[in-house]
Design an enzyme around this catalytic site. Structure first.
Site, PDB file in Angstrom:
ATOM      1  N   ASN A   1      -9.167   3.439  -1.374  1.00  0.00           N
ATOM      2  CA  ASN A   1      -9.642   4.402  -0.373  1.00  0.00           C
ATOM      3  C   ASN A   1      -8.937   5.753  -0.462  1.00  0.00           C
ATOM      4  OD1 ASN A   1     -11.565   2.683   0.757  1.00  0.00           O
ATOM      5  ND2 ASN A   1     -10.079   1.765   2.152  1.00  0.00           N
TER       6      ASN A   1
ATOM      7  N   ASP B   1      -0.771   2.560  -5.345  1.00  0.00           N
ATOM      8  CA  ASP B   1      -0.747   1.140  -5.675  1.00  0.00           C
ATOM      9  C   ASP B   1      -2.009   0.773  -6.441  1.00  0.00           C
ATOM     10  OD1 ASP B   1      -1.960   1.765  -3.047  1.00  0.00           O
ATOM     11  OD2 ASP B   1      -2.502  -0.361  -3.058  1.00  0.00           O
TER      12      ASP B   1
ATOM     13  N   ASN C   1      -7.050   6.326   4.187  1.00  0.00           N
ATOM     14  CA  ASN C   1      -8.475   6.646   4.066  1.00  0.00           C
ATOM     15  C   ASN C   1      -8.779   8.137   4.089  1.00  0.00           C
ATOM     16  OD1 ASN C   1      -8.637   3.907   4.146  1.00  0.00           O
ATOM     17  ND2 ASN C   1      -9.999   3.790   5.901  1.00  0.00           N
TER      18      ASN C   1
ATOM     19  N   HIS D   1       0.824  -1.214   0.000  1.00  0.00           N
ATOM     20  CA  HIS D   1       0.000   0.000   0.000  1.00  0.00           C
ATOM     21  C   HIS D   1       0.857   1.261   0.000  1.00  0.00           C
ATOM     22  CE1 HIS D   1      -4.154   0.717  -0.256  1.00  0.00           C
ATOM     23  NE2 HIS D   1      -4.445   0.973   0.992  1.00  0.00           N
TER      24      HIS D   1
END
Length: 219
Positions: free
Chosen positions: A138, A117, A92, A20
């Site tokens: 997100n 990513d 997020n 991530h």
């Protein structure tokens, strides 16, 4: 032209070199990374350079230059500065950091590039994309929410999906690359440096999409 580059990731030692955080991994691998001076601001860290500085660094690092060995030409329309941002809000809420920087420097959505990513691309692939869907990401969802539009640029690094059906996507993206995968990503990064510089030093990034819309760089 692009004025703000946002590298999406999660803050903290435990997230270093996880899938991530591939964009932070890329940012730290840039051959001129040591020339960027980061400071805490906008719920993250921000650095900047002038387009002329970037062109010189690109030449000195042998990323790109003219046939005469001079830096690539910087368009007259180039901004005074290009800003680089690492949000520390966690994925997020990435948009919270991006919108603060964009508002402060009066940067429009179409002048923003987000690096992240991408599950739908296997490792070894990189993609330059304008606008479009969010792919369930997100960080992109948060960015679209604060900007009020999906119309911003993206560079996507393929990380693929988990091979093991018992591993959730959430666990997979927060896991680290294996040593072999790190070597593959370094290969991808070294070739993506050219795209990165070209996007930032052109007034027409859309002309790069045909060649870089979905490009396999390593396997």
């Amino acid at each position: 032209m692009i004025k703000l580059v946002a590298f999406l990731g999660n803050y903290g030692k435990e997230y270093e070199k996880t899938r991530h955080n591939v964009s932070w991994y890329f940012a730290d691998s840039l051959p001129f990374a040591s020339k960027l001076s980061w400071q805490s601001k906008f719920k993250g860290e921000i650095a900047s350079c002038t387009p002329d500085e970037l062109a010189l660094w690109a030449r000195d690092c042998k990323i790109c230059s003219t046939k005469e060995g001079l830096p690539v030409r910087v368009p007259e329309e180039a901004p005074a500065h290009i800003y680089f941002l690492k949000p520390y809000t966690y994925m997020n809420l990435s948009g919270d950091s991006i919108i603060e920087a964009a508002n402060f420097y009066k940067i429009k959505p179409e002048e923003i590039m987000v690096i992240h990513d991408e599950l739908e691309l296997v490792p070894g692939f990189v993609s330059l994309k304008w606008s479009g869907g969010l792919g369930g990401h997100n960080g992109l969802r948060s960015t679209k929410a604060v900007l009020g539009t999906p119309d911003f640029w993206r560079i996507r690094f393929g990380i693929g999906r988990p091979d093991n059906p018992n591993v959730s996507v959430a666990d997979y993206v927060l896991s680290r690359f294996t040593a072999e995968q790190q070597e593959l990503m370094q290969n991808v990064f070294s070739q993506t440096n050219l795209l990165f510089v070209k996007v930032l030093l052109t007034k027409e990034p859309e002309k790069l999409v045909q060649a870089w819309g979905k490009k396999k760089l390593a396997e």
